[in-house]
Scaffold this active site. Structure first.
Site, PDB file in Angstrom:
ATOM      1  N   GLN A  18     -38.200 -32.025 -48.589  1.00  0.00           N
ATOM      2  CA  GLN A  18     -38.472 -33.166 -48.670  1.00  0.00           C
ATOM      3  C   GLN A  18     -36.792 -33.810 -49.801  1.00  0.00           C
ATOM      4  O   GLN A  18     -36.237 -32.770 -49.894  1.00  0.00           O
ATOM      5  CB  GLN A  18     -39.230 -33.336 -49.427  1.00  0.00           C
TER       6      GLN A  18
ATOM      7  N   ASN B 246     -41.187 -26.862 -50.336  1.00  0.00           N
ATOM      8  CA  ASN B 246     -42.101 -26.788 -50.977  1.00  0.00           C
ATOM      9  C   ASN B 246     -42.873 -25.672 -49.790  1.00  0.00           C
ATOM     10  O   ASN B 246     -42.705 -26.618 -48.666  1.00  0.00           O
ATOM     11  CB  ASN B 246     -43.218 -27.600 -51.053  1.00  0.00           C
TER      12      ASN B 246
ATOM     13  N   HIS C 146     -43.209 -25.838 -34.339  1.00  0.00           N
ATOM     14  CA  HIS C 146     -44.263 -25.979 -35.814  1.00  0.00           C
ATOM     15  C   HIS C 146     -44.376 -25.154 -35.769  1.00  0.00           C
ATOM     16  O   HIS C 146     -44.673 -24.437 -37.181  1.00  0.00           O
ATOM     17  CB  HIS C 146     -45.895 -26.951 -34.392  1.00  0.00           C
TER      18      HIS C 146
ATOM     19  N   HIS D 100     -26.033 -25.124 -56.976  1.00  0.00           N
ATOM     20  CA  HIS D 100     -26.143 -23.825 -57.197  1.00  0.00           C
ATOM     21  C   HIS D 100     -28.062 -24.378 -56.408  1.00  0.00           C
ATOM     22  O   HIS D 100     -28.311 -25.224 -56.410  1.00  0.00           O
ATOM     23  CB  HIS D 100     -26.781 -23.448 -58.239  1.00  0.00           C
TER      24      HIS D 100
ATOM     25  N   SER E  44     -48.256 -29.321 -47.663  1.00  0.00           N
ATOM     26  CA  SER E  44     -49.253 -30.189 -47.017  1.00  0.00           C
ATOM     27  C   SER E  44     -49.336 -29.985 -45.130  1.00  0.00           C
ATOM     28  O   SER E  44     -50.160 -30.015 -45.073  1.00  0.00           O
ATOM     29  CB  SER E  44     -49.364 -31.443 -47.190  1.00  0.00           C
TER      30      SER E  44
ATOM     31  N   HIS F 163     -45.630 -27.191 -40.229  1.00  0.00           N
ATOM     32  CA  HIS F 163     -44.399 -27.209 -39.517  1.00  0.00           C
ATOM     33  C   HIS F 163     -43.347 -27.469 -40.010  1.00  0.00           C
ATOM     34  O   HIS F 163     -43.912 -28.232 -41.460  1.00  0.00           O
ATOM     35  CB  HIS F 163     -44.814 -28.666 -38.847  1.00  0.00           C
TER      36      HIS F 163
ATOM     37  N   CYS G  85     -50.388 -32.142 -35.860  1.00  0.00           N
ATOM     38  CA  CYS G  85     -49.567 -31.991 -37.139  1.00  0.00           C
ATOM     39  C   CYS G  85     -48.627 -33.549 -37.259  1.00  0.00           C
ATOM     40  O   CYS G  85     -47.655 -33.999 -35.744  1.00  0.00           O
ATOM     41  CB  CYS G  85     -48.394 -31.117 -36.502  1.00  0.00           C
TER      42      CYS G  85
ATOM     43  N   HIS H  28     -40.048 -28.783 -42.957  1.00  0.00           N
ATOM     44  CA  HIS H  28     -39.764 -29.892 -43.384  1.00  0.00           C
ATOM     45  C   HIS H  28     -39.649 -29.157 -44.539  1.00  0.00           C
ATOM     46  O   HIS H  28     -39.458 -28.400 -45.644  1.00  0.00           O
ATOM     47  CB  HIS H  28     -41.048 -30.514 -43.207  1.00  0.00           C
TER      48      HIS H  28
ATOM     49  N   HIS I  24     -31.833 -23.226 -56.295  1.00  0.00           N
ATOM     50  CA  HIS I  24     -33.211 -22.393 -57.368  1.00  0.00           C
ATOM     51  C   HIS I  24     -34.335 -21.714 -55.855  1.00  0.00           C
ATOM     52  O   HIS I  24     -34.570 -22.640 -55.812  1.00  0.00           O
ATOM     53  CB  HIS I  24     -33.788 -22.988 -58.581  1.00  0.00           C
TER      54      HIS I  24
HETATM   55  P1  H2U Z   1     -44.775 -31.844 -48.756  1.00  0.00           P
HETATM   56  O1  H2U Z   1     -45.391 -30.534 -47.608  1.00  0.00           O
HETATM   57  O2  H2U Z   1     -44.340 -31.007 -49.216  1.00  0.00           O
HETATM   58  O3  H2U Z   1     -46.064 -32.316 -49.582  1.00  0.00           O
HETATM   59  O4  H2U Z   1     -44.309 -32.437 -47.858  1.00  0.00           O
HETATM   60  C1  H2U Z   1     -44.872 -33.528 -46.878  1.00  0.00           C
HETATM   61  C2  H2U Z   1     -44.655 -34.658 -47.062  1.00  0.00           C
HETATM   62  O5  H2U Z   1     -44.934 -35.516 -46.128  1.00  0.00           O
HETATM   63  C3  H2U Z   1     -45.405 -35.741 -48.340  1.00  0.00           C
HETATM   64  O6  H2U Z   1     -44.741 -35.460 -49.330  1.00  0.00           O
HETATM   65  C4  H2U Z   1     -45.201 -36.787 -46.297  1.00  0.00           C
HETATM   66  C5  H2U Z   1     -46.255 -36.522 -47.402  1.00  0.00           C
HETATM   67  O7  H2U Z   1     -46.116 -37.650 -48.099  1.00  0.00           O
HETATM   68  N1  H2U Z   1     -45.707 -37.564 -44.727  1.00  0.00           N
HETATM   69  C6  H2U Z   1     -45.623 -38.694 -44.579  1.00  0.00           C
HETATM   70  O8  H2U Z   1     -44.717 -39.236 -44.991  1.00  0.00           O
HETATM   71  N2  H2U Z   1     -46.652 -39.282 -43.560  1.00  0.00           N
HETATM   72  C7  H2U Z   1     -46.701 -38.716 -42.708  1.00  0.00           C
HETATM   73  O9  H2U Z   1     -47.694 -38.993 -41.605  1.00  0.00           O
HETATM   74  C8  H2U Z   1     -47.252 -37.215 -43.039  1.00  0.00           C
HETATM   75  C9  H2U Z   1     -47.065 -36.468 -45.294  1.00  0.00           C
HETATM   76 ZN    ZN Z   2     -45.999 -29.578 -35.772  1.00  0.00          ZN
END
Ligand code: H2U
Ligand code: ZN
Length: 327
Positions: free
Chosen positions: A158, A143, A105, A285, A151, A154, A44, A156, A287
């Site tokens: 943004q 997301n 994780h 707020h 993606s 784990h 990860c 997280h 959403h």
């Molecule tokens: P999402 O799962 O919402 O896509 O968010 C993960 C973000 O993490 C994604 O924008 C970043 C991706 O660009 N990321 C990094 O900056 N470095 C990494 O090594 C993996 C993912």
């Molecule tokens: Zn992880």
């Protein structure tokens, strides 16, 4: 109730409500159910101590961890494309960060203890304060789940900050400003007052209420509102921030219990942009847009009619609220 349309005064959009359509036969796509996860995954990119894209490595972090997105959608410098009265474009500057909610994780926000969720809220708050010193707009979002394009499982979210005010935020600002001017009360203050004990309320704490909006588009969409008028996330006081963790845990665990699965969603915060002339009209707020419709594997698709005409939903917001409230 027969089919009808409802108006969203925040975005100036209509939604077609078709009650009792969730029982129709379904031989279409099925979502995959999330697999159980280990507390640490050596592959990860977000786990503590692991390497990320490029030659970056995460520290051995122990609560939340924020880093600059290695694949940012916005950059601090941007060239203005050439002017054209038909093919309009403009430069946009900004920065993007990733917020790891926990070193674990295998957790989700809903699985975390209230003090751990509080650490996430404090991180959102501190990040917003810092980024608002440089950018007009700070978008906090998460997301969650494969169904929402996440993606990595784990836990997280943004944060994207920019000098441009995004389309939806601008639309919300216009609507709230107009409502305040004509009605003399912030739009979402009135929503809170009228929904607090109403048929669409889902959960509440001292400082917050979660409800399915009258105009919800997604099947189990919800809105988190403060019970005390506050224009933006960075203006939340300590009481509101502490209490937000309680509300989030309550609401998100209801989602997980609904279909007995880790419920996917996109969630994010809106509030007054920096320097807004309409601060008194704004209410901060969140959403929450969850895609699941009738089980852990059958989602709502926003396709034919939704793409070409307007959003349509298959159960009433009141029915969705009853189900979330009863869990
Ligand atoms: P999402 O799962 O919402 O896509 O968010 C993960 C973000 O993490 C994604 O924008 C970043 C991706 O660009 N990321 C990094 O900056 N470095 C990494 O090594 C993996 C993912
Ligand atoms: Zn992880």
């Amino acid at each position: 109730m027969s089919p009808h349309r409802r108006y969203n005064p925040l975005t100036d959009e209509w939604v077609l409500v078709s009650p009792h359509r969730t029982a129709r036969p379904w031989l279409g796509a099925e979502e995959s159910v999330p697999e159980p996860r280990r507390t640490y995954d050596p592959d990860c990119t977000l786990c503590p101590g692991n390497s990320r894209a490029g030659c970056n490595r995460n520290p051995a972090y122990s609560d939340t961890y924020v880093f600059a997105n290695d694949f940012p959608a916005l950059l601090p410098k941007s060239e203005a494309p050439s002017e054209d009265r038909l093919f309009r474009a403009e430069a946009v500057r900004g920065e993007c960060r990733v917020v790891c909610f926990s070193p674990r994780h295998d957790l989700t926000l809903a699985d975390m203890a209230v003090p751990e969720i509080q650490a996430v809220v404090e991180t959102w708050h501190a990040q917003t304060l810092e980024l608002e010193s440089r950018w007009r707009w700070v978008q906090i979002f998460e997301n969650k789940g494969e169904a929402m394009g996440c993606s990595n499982p784990h836990p997280h979210g943004q944060i994207w900050a920019s000098d441009a005010i995004p389309t939806l935020v601008e639309r919300e600002e216009r609507s709230q400003a107009a409502w305040y001017e004509t009605q003399g009360i912030p739009l979402l203050t009135e929503v809170t007052a009228r929904e607090i004990d109403g048929p669409r309320a889902v959960a509440r704490t001292r400082e917050w209420i979660a409800l399915v909006p009258f105009w919800a588009v997604w099947p189990f969409e919800s809105l988190i509102l403060p019970t005390r008028q506050t224009p933006r996330f960075s203006a939340l006081d300590a009481d509101q921030r502490i209490d937000l963790a309680v509300l989030l845990q309550d609401l998100l665990t209801r989602y997980d219990r609904l279909f007995d699965t880790s419920f996917p969603y996109s969630m994010g915060w809106h509030g007054a942009p920096v320097g807004s002339r309409h601060e008194s009209a704004w209410t901060v707020h969140a959403h929450i847009y969850p895609p699941l419709l009738r089980s852990a594997t059958v989602r709502k698709f926003m396709v034919g009619y939704e793409l070409l005409a307007e959003p349509q939903r298959d159960l009433t917001p009141e029915d969705a609220a009853v189900r979330l409230r009863s869990l």
